[in-house]
Structure formats: C-alpha cells, structure tokens
Design an enzyme around this catalytic site. Structure first.
Site, PDB file in Angstrom:
ATOM      1  N   GLY A 122       0.839  -1.194   0.000  1.00  0.00           N
ATOM      2  CA  GLY A 122       0.000   0.000   0.000  1.00  0.00           C
ATOM      3  C   GLY A 122       0.873   1.242   0.000  1.00  0.00           C
TER       4      GLY A 122
ATOM      5  N   GLN B  59       3.436   9.894   0.714  1.00  0.00           N
ATOM      6  CA  GLN B  59       4.716   9.177   0.885  1.00  0.00           C
ATOM      7  C   GLN B  59       5.680   9.447  -0.272  1.00  0.00           C
ATOM      8  OE1 GLN B  59       2.632   5.298   2.077  1.00  0.00           O
ATOM      9  NE2 GLN B  59       4.545   5.197   3.210  1.00  0.00           N
TER      10      GLN B  59
ATOM     11  N   CYS C  87       6.016   0.067   7.516  1.00  0.00           N
ATOM     12  CA  CYS C  87       5.686   1.230   6.692  1.00  0.00           C
ATOM     13  C   CYS C  87       6.879   1.557   5.806  1.00  0.00           C
ATOM     14  CB  CYS C  87       5.362   2.418   7.600  1.00  0.00           C
ATOM     15  SG  CYS C  87       4.940   3.911   6.696  1.00  0.00           S
ATOM     16  N   LEU C  88       6.616   1.839   4.545  1.00  0.00           N
ATOM     17  CA  LEU C  88       7.707   2.156   3.622  1.00  0.00           C
ATOM     18  C   LEU C  88       8.430   3.445   4.027  1.00  0.00           C
ATOM     19  CD1 LEU C  88       5.961   1.267   0.238  1.00  0.00           C
ATOM     20  CD2 LEU C  88       7.703  -0.064   1.430  1.00  0.00           C
TER      21      LEU C  88
ATOM     22  N   HIS D  59      -4.251   2.106   7.859  1.00  0.00           N
ATOM     23  CA  HIS D  59      -2.858   2.581   7.851  1.00  0.00           C
ATOM     24  C   HIS D  59      -2.680   3.689   6.807  1.00  0.00           C
ATOM     25  CE1 HIS D  59       1.646   1.635   8.016  1.00  0.00           C
ATOM     26  NE2 HIS D  59       1.547   2.399   6.952  1.00  0.00           N
ATOM     27  N   GLU D  60      -3.231   3.461   5.605  1.00  0.00           N
ATOM     28  CA  GLU D  60      -3.040   4.439   4.520  1.00  0.00           C
ATOM     29  C   GLU D  60      -3.875   5.697   4.736  1.00  0.00           C
ATOM     30  OE1 GLU D  60      -0.578   3.908   2.813  1.00  0.00           O
ATOM     31  OE2 GLU D  60      -0.346   1.750   3.045  1.00  0.00           O
TER      32      GLU D  60
ATOM     33  N   HIS E 126      -2.141   7.954   6.906  1.00  0.00           N
ATOM     34  CA  HIS E 126      -1.121   8.757   6.207  1.00  0.00           C
ATOM     35  C   HIS E 126      -1.734  10.035   5.640  1.00  0.00           C
ATOM     36  CE1 HIS E 126       2.639   6.572   6.181  1.00  0.00           C
ATOM     37  NE2 HIS E 126       2.093   5.458   5.740  1.00  0.00           N
TER      38      HIS E 126
HETATM   39 NI    NI Z   1       2.911   3.530   5.840  1.00  0.00          NI
END
Ligand code: NI
Length: 185
Positions: free
Chosen positions: A46, A51, A94-95, A136-137, A140
């Site tokens: 995701g 991001q 998380c990226l 989660h997204e 963000h």
């Molecule tokens: Ni994340």
C-alpha cells in the site's frame, strides 16, 4: 510512469494533512501510475500519495499474494464511515519507516467510501488485511503514522534512531530480532 522517492521519517511532510482530489484528471492518473510503480518497486502492498511528497488524498494498494495475479486497487478520497468495536492486532510496517515492525491494534472491521479512477463512488466493508491496510493508509492522508498507535517509549526510540541516521546520511540501526511478517505501506 516513474519511480518516485519515498519520504522517510522524520521528513515533516509525512505529518501534512492531504487535500481531497477535486477532479480526476491527467495529473491524478499520472500520480496513480507513479504510485503503483513506486509501490511495486519498493516493494509494498500500500502507498499514500504523501509518501512520495504529494499531499493529495490518493491511496494505491495490492494485497495479492506472491503466487497470485496482481490486484491493483485505487482509493481516491477514502473515508472511514464506521468502525467496529471489536479490535484486531496486526504487525505493521511502513515504507516511510523501513525495517521497523510493530504490532498495532485497530478496529477489526471498517466501512469505507471512496472514488475510483472513473469518479464513481464505492462503499465497501473491509476486514482482515484490507481493513488494516486501509486504516494505515488513510492515517497517512491525515498525517498519522503507525508509530502514533504504539507506546511513546517505542515511538521515541524509533524516531530518535531515524533522526540520528538522517543526520549522518546512513541507514538507522534497528534491532532485527524477528523476520517481518507484513509490509504494509
Ligand atoms: Ni505507511
């Protein structure tokens, strides 16, 4: 299409509240294409537009297993309209916080509305990995990180390590005592 750089904490842009998409135009389509390319390359399941530094309410996702055909999904202006009282715990990563994984408790089921790339409104009920990933997204998009759902002690430790590493221009040294079970995004 292009692979874009993924912002890493403590980049302040990750704390921005993203703006809703007003029109699904060529710019949004390019953003979505770039997000998929960046997400698949990372690899992650995701990604939120912020991001890659774009404060717009767009999320890309693909929850297909390694042996399955890709299942790309786009959520534009996603909104959680209801959440279950029941919670579930999932190990998240998380990226934007690479190589760090921690268990996070969230509502087990959610109802989400969003637009697709054709501007059509959808309402879905999500549970399991989809519910975790969407929460989660969507976090963000509101400038919230999964770190905000764990203990302050752990959060401060992680932020400190990443801040120190960013100053030195190296990768943070995180204890790797277990294999990650899930990369979220
Ligand atoms: Ni994340």
């Amino acid at each position: 299409m292009a692979i874009r750089d993924i912002l890493i904490i403590p980049d302040k842009r990750l704390r921005l509240k993203s703006e809703p998409v007003k029109a699904i135009d060529a710019e949004v389509r390019t953003l979505v294409a770039d997000m998929f390319e960046t997400m698949y390359a990372a690899p992650g399941i995701g990604l939120a537009a912020i991001q890659i530094g774009v404060p717009t309410r767009v999320v890309t996702m693909d929850l297909a297993g390694k042996e399955e055909a890709p299942q790309p999904q786009v959520f534009i202006n996603p909104e959680i309209v209801s959440s279950s009282d029941e919670k579930s715990v999932y190990e998240e990563g998380c990226l934007s916080i690479p190589e760090y994984y921690e268990e996070v408790e969230r509502p087990e089921k959610i109802k989400v509305t969003y637009l697709d790339l054709d501007g059509k409104t959808h309402e879905i009920e999500a549970d399991g990995l989809l519910a975790t990933c969407l929460q989660h997204e969507i976090d963000h998009l509101n400038g919230v990180l999964f770190l905000d759902h764990i203990s302050k002690l752990k959060r401060d430790m992680v932020v400190k390590k990443f801040t120190k590493a960013a100053k030195k221009g190296v990768a943070p040294s995180l204890a790797k005592d277990k294999e990650p079970s899930h990369h979220i995004g």
